[in-house]
Every structure is written in structure tokens, then in C-alpha cells.
Design an enzyme around this catalytic site. Structure first.
Site, PDB file in Angstrom:
ATOM      1  N   ALA A   1      12.084 -64.616  -8.393  1.00 34.48           N
ATOM      2  CA  ALA A   1      11.535 -64.808  -9.739  1.00 34.48           C
ATOM      3  C   ALA A   1      10.110 -64.277  -9.831  1.00 34.48           C
ATOM      4  CB  ALA A   1      11.584 -66.288 -10.109  1.00 34.48           C
ATOM      5  N   TYR A   2       9.307 -64.586  -8.838  1.00 34.61           N
ATOM      6  CA  TYR A   2       7.918 -64.139  -8.834  1.00 34.61           C
ATOM      7  C   TYR A   2       7.838 -62.616  -8.777  1.00 34.61           C
ATOM      8  CZ  TYR A   2       3.058 -63.667  -7.261  1.00 34.61           C
ATOM      9  OH  TYR A   2       1.733 -63.312  -7.135  1.00 34.61           O
ATOM     10  N   SER A   3       8.605 -62.016  -7.897  1.00 34.03           N
ATOM     11  CA  SER A   3       8.587 -60.565  -7.761  1.00 34.03           C
ATOM     12  C   SER A   3       9.070 -59.883  -9.038  1.00 34.03           C
ATOM     13  CB  SER A   3       9.451 -60.134  -6.572  1.00 34.03           C
ATOM     14  OG  SER A   3       9.390 -58.739  -6.379  1.00 34.03           O
TER      15      SER A   3
END
Length: 255
Positions: free
Chosen positions: A162-164
Site C-alpha cells: 500500500a505504501y509503495s
């Protein structure tokens, strides 16, 4: 009218002004100190950490510089507009925007709570878009917008899906805005740090995990927020003005 038609210009003899979001902690906090040391008047944007943001502004002022702390949710367009309004009313304009505010949730894709996904993307994607809109409208000629991505976009480590994904969106937005502002004498770049000793990175990780991630090629060491602030200062300066529309990989320097 387009941003190219309305962009204010910056007289060469006028002190430069920077807005730094996420300026109360981590990389943003170091960027605030570094730019102030270079003579910038600094607007320190923060969301929830009022005390360190105000303390940074007080320290800069006590040392003879100019700084003010302003609370703003980067995903709220009215609050971000007010942040830029403060820079213009207090210091006369905006030359550099360092958008360091961000969130990170870690979980395997199959297990991530979608409510956390929505919160992360609201800050990292919508927040970047909102800040970039105001920057595109208000940065003076000779200025710079600096956003933040991550080395994880390339390393593709588990649990960072999700962060990437949110930072991949930041990279795409940054490249397109650089092209949209062509002819404005405004550079737009994203800095992609490797593992850096910030609260955001260190939280919830044991020493073995941190060491293993820091040793991933081509990073090979754990950087510090001050390392990344040096890269920010370069991109904000006239010396860095030839760099435009780039993903600047950084882990203590440009590599």
C-alpha cells in the site's frame, strides 16, 4: 489563465521563502533546519505535532532567522491554501515547497485493513496532489517543488504494497507536473530515500530487520534525516536548478 501566465517572478535580491510540510519531525524537520541555515524564511507545516514545530520556529527566530509554524492537514485544500497564504502574508511569497508529510502502514496485501489504505492514500496521494496544486499556482520563478517517494518502489519488499503504491503515484504526479510547468523556471523533483532513521521508518521494526533492509543494494547503509536534508537543500538551490522531472535516489547523497 494557466499557471504559466500567472506565475509571479522572484527578484534576485529578495530572500527566498520555503514551505515544508511534515516539518515537525524526521526528514521534514531536518529540511526546515537546513533551509533556515541557508537563509530561507521557512513556513513549518505540521498536522498534529504542534510543540516540536513551534519549537523549531522559535529556535530559528532566536538565531536571527525567520520562521512560523502553521497547522494544516495536507489533504484539506482550504488548510493548504491557508498555509500558502501565510507564506505570502508573512514573507512575501513562495519559492520552494518541500512536501515531506506522509503516512506509512505495513501489512501483506491480503491482510491490509482497507480503512488504513484509505487513510494512507488520503495523506500520501490526495495530500501530495493538493500541495502540488497550490505549488503550481504560487511558486515564483526560480523556485522548486520537492516531493518524497521511497526506494521501496524499486526494491518491492513484502508488506509495503500500500505504501509503495501511494509513492508510485507521487512519482507519476511529480513527473507530469514537471512537464506541465515547463517554461515557468520552476523545477519539480521527487526524492526517493533509502532506509532512513526516522520515527516513520523505525517504528515497529527490530534491529535485525532494520540492518537487513539497510543492506539491500544499492543502499548499503542506514541514512539519517540530515543526509536527506542535504539533498533537499541542493534541489532547492540555484545549483540544483538543472535537475527537473527526476526521481532522485538518495541515501546520504545522489547516487
Amino acid at each position: 489563465m494557466s499557471p504559466q501566465e500567472t506565475a509571479p517572478q522572484h527578484p534576485a535580491d529578495r530572500p527566498r521563502v520555503a514551505i515544508v510540510t511534515g516539518g515537525s519531525r524526521g526528514i521534514g524537520h531536518e529540511a526546515v533546519k537546513r533551509l533556515a541555515a541557508d537563509g530561507y524564511a521557512v513556513v513549518i507545516g505540521y498536522a498534529g505535532h504542534r510543540e516540536p514545530a513551534e519549537a523549531a520556529a522559535e529556535d530559528i527566530t532566536a538565531a536571527g532567522g525567520r520562521a512560523v509554524a502553521v497547522q494544516a492537514d495536507v489533504a484539506d485544500e482550504q488548510q493548504v491554501a491557508a498555509l500558502f497564504d501565510t507564506a505570502e502574508s508573512e514573507f512575501g511569497g513562495v519559492d520552494v515547497v518541500v512536501h515531506a508529510a506522509g503516512r506509512m502502514y505495513l501489512a501483506p496485501i491480503a491482510e491490509l485493513d482497507l480503512a488504513e489504505l484509505d487513510t494512507l492514500h488520503r495523506t500520501n496521494i490526495r495530500g501530495t496532489f493538493v500541495v502540488a496544486q497550490q505549488a503550481a499556482r504560487r511558486i515564483r520563478g526560480g523556485g522548486a517543488l520537492i516531493t518524497f517517494s521511497t526506494s521501496i518502489v524499486g526494491l518491492a519488499l513484502p508488506a509495503y504494497g500500500a505504501y509503495s503504491a501511494s509513492k508510485g503515484a507521487v512519482e507519476a504526479l511529480t513527473l507530469i507536473l514537471a512537464r506541465e510547468l515547463r517554461g515557468r523556471d520552476v523545477t519539480v523533483n521527487t526524492v526517493a530515500p533509502g532506509p532512513t532513521a526516522t520515527d516513520l521508518f523505525l517504528d515497529g521494526k527490530d534491529e535485525e530487520t532494520i540492518a537487513r533492509m539497510a543492506a539491500q543494494p544499492p543502499l548499503e547503509r542506514l541514512g539519517t534525516p540530515a543526509d536527506i536534508a542535504e539533498v533537499v537543500a541542493f534541489l532547492a538551490s540555484p545549483a540544483g536548478h538543472w535537475v527537473n522531472g527526476q526521481r532522485v535516489r538518495a541515501n546520504g547523497g545522489i547516487v
